[in-house]
Design a protein around this motif. Structure first.
Motif, short mmCIF file in Angstrom:
data_model
loop_
_atom_site.label_atom_id
_atom_site.label_comp_id
_atom_site.label_asym_id
_atom_site.label_seq_id
_atom_site.Cartn_x
_atom_site.Cartn_y
_atom_site.Cartn_z
N THR A 7 0.43 -6.32 14.29
CA THR A 7 1.57 -5.55 13.63
C THR A 7 1.16 -5.24 12.13
OG1 THR A 7 3.07 -7.25 13.23
CG2 THR A 7 3.19 -6.25 15.39
N GLY A 8 1.67 -4.11 11.66
CA GLY A 8 1.53 -4.01 10.34
C GLY A 8 -0.12 -3.52 9.90
N THR A 9 -0.89 -2.83 11.02
CA THR A 9 -2.37 -2.56 10.71
C THR A 9 -2.46 -1.43 9.71
OG1 THR A 9 -2.21 -1.01 12.49
CG2 THR A 9 -3.05 -3.41 13.06
N GLY A 11 -1.00 -1.64 6.68
CA GLY A 11 -1.21 -2.31 5.52
C GLY A 11 -2.45 -3.18 5.18
N GLY A 14 -2.89 -6.47 7.55
CA GLY A 14 -3.30 -6.20 8.72
C GLY A 14 -4.46 -5.20 9.20
N ASP A 32 2.38 0.14 13.50
CA ASP A 32 2.73 0.23 12.25
C ASP A 32 3.64 1.41 12.12
OD1 ASP A 32 1.47 -0.97 9.27
OD2 ASP A 32 3.00 0.61 9.14
N ASN A 33 4.82 1.44 11.27
CA ASN A 33 5.65 2.54 11.32
C ASN A 33 5.42 3.57 10.31
OD1 ASN A 33 6.49 1.32 9.04
ND2 ASN A 33 8.78 1.13 9.89
N ILE A 34 4.24 3.17 9.60
CA ILE A 34 3.83 3.89 8.36
C ILE A 34 5.13 4.38 7.40
CG2 ILE A 34 2.05 5.82 7.54
CD1 ILE A 34 1.31 5.68 10.34
N LYS A 43 -2.31 4.42 3.31
CA LYS A 43 -2.15 3.68 4.74
C LYS A 43 -2.84 4.61 5.75
CE LYS A 43 2.71 1.81 4.19
NZ LYS A 43 3.89 1.71 4.40
N ARG A 75 2.19 4.26 16.56
CA ARG A 75 3.15 4.20 15.34
C ARG A 75 4.62 3.77 16.09
NH1 ARG A 75 4.79 9.05 11.04
NH2 ARG A 75 6.28 7.64 9.74
N ALA A 100 3.76 -7.33 10.28
CA ALA A 100 4.31 -6.02 9.69
C ALA A 100 5.77 -6.70 9.12
CB ALA A 100 4.77 -5.12 10.73
#
Length: 130
Positions: A7-9, A11, A14, A32-34, A43, A75, A100
């Motif tokens: 998670t958080g890739t 960032g 991540g 990631d939710n960007i 990002k 996403r 994340a």
């Protein structure tokens, strides 16, 4: 080969974690939710470097990397319990590296609900989906 959820890739940490795993030949699903707390173009640039094109990124849909055959990206919000549970059911991860989080300590004072949803509820959803 093991299958990882990272998670958080989008960032910094991540992104580098996913790339290190991919360079070792592991299978990775990045999530990631960007969000726009940090520069969104940065990002997307990280995702692009990993072979995920911006126009291929859609909510709750897998995007396949053109650079790494064993890398896909989705996403998704961690708060989306049904989506997270479906992802775990469908993908059957061997390992989860949860990086994340909603960043920015100072901002959490003014908008605690956003941080509680992402960092606490989101983490809980990861735990119960495992």
């Amino acid at each position: 080969m093991s299958k990882y959820l990272v998670t958080g890739t989008a960032g910094f940490i991540g992104f580098h974690m996913a790339n290190a795993l991919l360079d070792k030949g592991e299978e990775v699903v990045g999530l990631d939710n960007i969000n726009d707390y940090y520069d969104v173009s940065l990002k997307y640039a990280r995702l692009n470097e990993a072979g995920i094109k911006r126009d291929e990124v859609h909510w709750n849909k897998m995007a396949q990397s053109s650079r790494y055959p064993s890398y896909r990206f989705v996403r998704m919000n961690l708060e989306d319990k049904a989506g997270i549970m479906k992802l775990f059911r469908d993908e059957k991860f061997d390992y989860v590296i949860h990086l994340a989080a909603q960043a920015g300590v100072r901002n959490s004072i003014y908008h605690p609900d956003v941080y509680i949803q992402s960092n606490i509820v989101g983490f809980f959803n990861i735990l119960v989906s495992r």
